[in-house]
Design a protein around this motif. Structure first.
Motif, PDB file in Angstrom:
ATOM      1  N   TYR A 134       0.841  -1.185   0.000  1.00 23.85           N
ATOM      2  CA  TYR A 134       0.000   0.000   0.000  1.00 23.85           C
ATOM      3  C   TYR A 134       0.881   1.241   0.000  1.00 23.85           C
ATOM      4  N   PRO A 170      -4.206   4.577   3.219  1.00 22.24           N
ATOM      5  CA  PRO A 170      -3.369   3.732   2.361  1.00 22.24           C
ATOM      6  C   PRO A 170      -4.110   3.324   1.083  1.00 22.24           C
ATOM      7  N   PHE A 217      -4.173   0.719  -2.180  1.00 19.75           N
ATOM      8  CA  PHE A 217      -3.725  -0.609  -2.582  1.00 19.75           C
ATOM      9  C   PHE A 217      -2.898  -0.544  -3.861  1.00 19.75           C
ATOM     10  N   ASN A 221      -4.726   0.893  -8.936  1.00 20.62           N
ATOM     11  CA  ASN A 221      -4.577   1.846 -10.016  1.00 20.62           C
ATOM     12  C   ASN A 221      -3.192   2.489  -9.989  1.00 20.62           C
TER      13      ASN A 221
END
Lengths: 116, 109
Positions: free
Chosen positions: A35, A43, A45, A59
């Motif tokens: 993260y 955070p 991912f 993304n």
């Protein structure tokens, strides 16, 4: 039982350079996720590895890549660093794939990356 | 991108008082909701993993409830102590964790 450990704790890199961050999973955990936490945000991912294979990606551009090793430790590699990559990078390990049952994810303390 | 929101962003509580704050998340395709406590210079610490509508979980003076139909969870701290000062994060689990920005709690002695 050792917890999740990350190295290094702090790092300063120059724009355009490459960086490798490392994570040792908690004993017995076969899943690792990464993260990015920018200032003032939760955070975000980046990706998850389950038994050495990437199993989900957020993304983030392809210059963010990773590896998971047979001992389930993991690396996060970032190429062509940009100023916006400055953030806290957290690694989490879990006993099972995060989407399975009541699986808890256990986090390391993070690596603070500064890109100048 | 999933929209997980936490409110308030921060709050100050007098020692001994109780408090609560909210996490809202998409009500469709619910799988699980996680709560974490994150103290400065430490790792985020898992508090609860909640999966069932109406679920209530408790750990010491901290408890949480879950409403999956309307898409929210409350975290309660009873009789706040200075050691409860931390950022509390919720994360929606849809095969990855999507975090809110957190609620930072400061307990004043």
């Amino acid at each position: 039982e050792t917890g999740v450990t990350q190295s290094p704790t702090h790092l300063i890199k120059t724009r355009g350079q490459q960086v490798t961050l490392r994570c040792s999973s908690q004993s017995g955990h076969n899943t690792v996720s990464w993260y990015q936490q920018a200032l003032g945000q939760g955070p975000q991912f980046i990706f998850q590895y389950y038994r050495e294979e990437e199993n989900g990606r957020g993304n983030f551009p392809p210059r963010f890549s990773g590896l998971q090793f047979p001992n389930y430790s993991s690396e996060l590699n970032v190429n062509a660093l940009e100023l916006d990559d400055s953030a806290l990078y957290l690694c989490a390990s879990s006993l099972f794939w995060i989407g399975q049952g009541n699986t808890e994810a256990f986090f390391g303390q993070g690596t603070r990356l500064t890109v100048v | 991108i999933l929209n997980v929101e936490q409110s308030p962003q921060s709050l100050h509580v007098q020692e001994g008082d109780s408090t609560n704050f909210t996490c809202s998340f998409p009500s469709s395709n619910f799988y699980a909701l996680h709560w974490y406590r994150w103290e400065t210079a430490k790792s985020p610490e898992a508090l609860f993993v909640m999966t069932l509508n109406g679920d209530e979980k408790k750990k010491g003076r901290i408890s949480a409830t879950l409403n999956t139909k309307e898409g929210y969870s409350y975290l309660y701290i009873k009789g706040s102590q200075p050691e409860d000062s931390a950022t509390y994060l919720c994360a929606f689990n849809d095969y990855k964790l999507s975090f809110g920005a957190g609620t930072t709690v400061t307990v004043r002695a």
